[in-house]
Design an enzyme around this catalytic site. Structure first.
Site, PDB file in Angstrom:
ATOM      1  N   ASP A   8       0.856  -1.188   0.000  1.00 53.51           N
ATOM      2  CA  ASP A   8       0.000   0.000   0.000  1.00 53.51           C
ATOM      3  C   ASP A   8       0.896   1.242   0.000  1.00 53.51           C
ATOM      4  O   ASP A   8       2.124   1.139  -0.101  1.00 53.51           O
ATOM      5  CB  ASP A   8      -0.989  -0.016   1.169  1.00 53.51           C
ATOM      6  CG  ASP A   8      -0.335   0.181   2.533  1.00 53.51           C
ATOM      7  OD1 ASP A   8       0.902   0.311   2.624  1.00 53.51           O
ATOM      8  OD2 ASP A   8      -1.080   0.201   3.528  1.00 53.51           O
ATOM      9  N   CYS A  65       2.677  -3.477   4.180  1.00 56.20           N
ATOM     10  CA  CYS A  65       1.843  -2.313   4.470  1.00 56.20           C
ATOM     11  C   CYS A  65       2.458  -1.646   5.692  1.00 56.20           C
ATOM     12  O   CYS A  65       3.620  -1.885   6.001  1.00 56.20           O
ATOM     13  CB  CYS A  65       0.361  -2.686   4.648  1.00 56.20           C
ATOM     14  SG  CYS A  65      -0.040  -3.709   6.068  1.00 56.20           S
ATOM     15  N   THR A  67       1.955  -2.172   8.919  1.00 53.79           N
ATOM     16  CA  THR A  67       2.326  -3.176   9.920  1.00 53.79           C
ATOM     17  C   THR A  67       2.517  -4.571   9.354  1.00 53.79           C
ATOM     18  O   THR A  67       3.083  -5.428  10.017  1.00 53.79           O
ATOM     19  CB  THR A  67       1.243  -3.288  11.016  1.00 53.79           C
ATOM     20  OG1 THR A  67       0.028  -3.736  10.407  1.00 53.79           O
ATOM     21  CG2 THR A  67       1.042  -1.970  11.738  1.00 53.79           C
ATOM     22  N   HIS A  98       7.387 -24.956   8.697  1.00 54.73           N
ATOM     23  CA  HIS A  98       6.296 -25.677   9.358  1.00 54.73           C
ATOM     24  C   HIS A  98       4.922 -25.398   8.775  1.00 54.73           C
ATOM     25  O   HIS A  98       4.052 -26.270   8.810  1.00 54.73           O
ATOM     26  CB  HIS A  98       6.262 -25.334  10.850  1.00 54.73           C
ATOM     27  CG  HIS A  98       7.414 -25.897  11.609  1.00 54.73           C
ATOM     28  ND1 HIS A  98       7.531 -25.741  12.975  1.00 54.73           N
ATOM     29  CD2 HIS A  98       8.507 -26.592  11.225  1.00 54.73           C
ATOM     30  CE1 HIS A  98       8.638 -26.325  13.383  1.00 54.73           C
ATOM     31  NE2 HIS A  98       9.257 -26.838  12.342  1.00 54.73           N
ATOM     32  N   HIS A 133       3.885 -31.823  10.171  1.00 56.29           N
ATOM     33  CA  HIS A 133       3.236 -30.531   9.953  1.00 56.29           C
ATOM     34  C   HIS A 133       2.079 -30.622   8.958  1.00 56.29           C
ATOM     35  O   HIS A 133       1.169 -29.793   9.001  1.00 56.29           O
ATOM     36  CB  HIS A 133       4.258 -29.492   9.490  1.00 56.29           C
ATOM     37  CG  HIS A 133       5.425 -29.398  10.407  1.00 56.29           C
ATOM     38  ND1 HIS A 133       5.325 -28.897  11.688  1.00 56.29           N
ATOM     39  CD2 HIS A 133       6.715 -29.786  10.248  1.00 56.29           C
ATOM     40  CE1 HIS A 133       6.502 -28.964  12.274  1.00 56.29           C
ATOM     41  NE2 HIS A 133       7.360 -29.503  11.429  1.00 56.29           N
TER      42      HIS A 133
END
Length: 149
Positions: A8, A65, A67, A98, A133
């Site tokens: 963004d 972005c 965060t 994993h 996994h």
């Protein structure tokens, strides 16, 4: 490797650093999202990169972005996608090893450019371990399928 980079407007500067880094490493880079001076709502590039992966047009994705959270939430709404927010290399390694994540996300307001490069490099260098996994990923897929009906 074919890698989509989505961002963004909060992440334009870091996006340029990551694109250059990936190209210098020999990857084919596809760009999604805001460029200098443009506004962009983070769900759009998050969705676009995720859809391109599901469609087989990309191998991996890098989302950025403010965060890393919002853009990863959007990507994770695309069925079959596993996008992980990581602010350091260890989590990036575990996301690939994993969780078989196809997308890594981080925040331009959270990590600097050198840390971002380390996160990307670690993520791309780590292969899915499988084994024990896979059962956990199968459960995640069952949850996704139940709620996407």
């Amino acid at each position: 490797m074919r890698i989509g980079v989505g961002n963004d407007h909060a992440a334009v500067e870091l996006r340029e650093v990551i694109i250059e880094h990936l190209k210098n490493a020999g990857h084919e880079v596809f760009e999604f999202g805001a460029k200098e001076g443009e506004k962009c709502d983070y769900p759009v590039p998050g969705r676009d990169v995720a859809e391109a992966i599901v469609e087989g047009k990309l191998d991996k994705g890098v989302l950025i972005c403010g965060t890393g959270i919002g853009i990863s939430l959007a990507a994770n709404k695309v069925p079959g996608i596993r996008a992980a927010v990581c602010s350091e290399p260890y989590s990036a390694k575990m996301a690939a090893l994993h969780n078989n994540a196809q997308i890594i996300a981080f925040g331009a307001r959270v990590v600097g450019s050198e840390m971002a490069k380390m996160i990307v490099d670690t993520f791309l260098a780590t292969e899915y371990e499988g084994g024990r996994h896979q059962n956990r990923l199968d459960i995640i897929t069952e949850i996704e399928e139940k709620y996407s009906r």
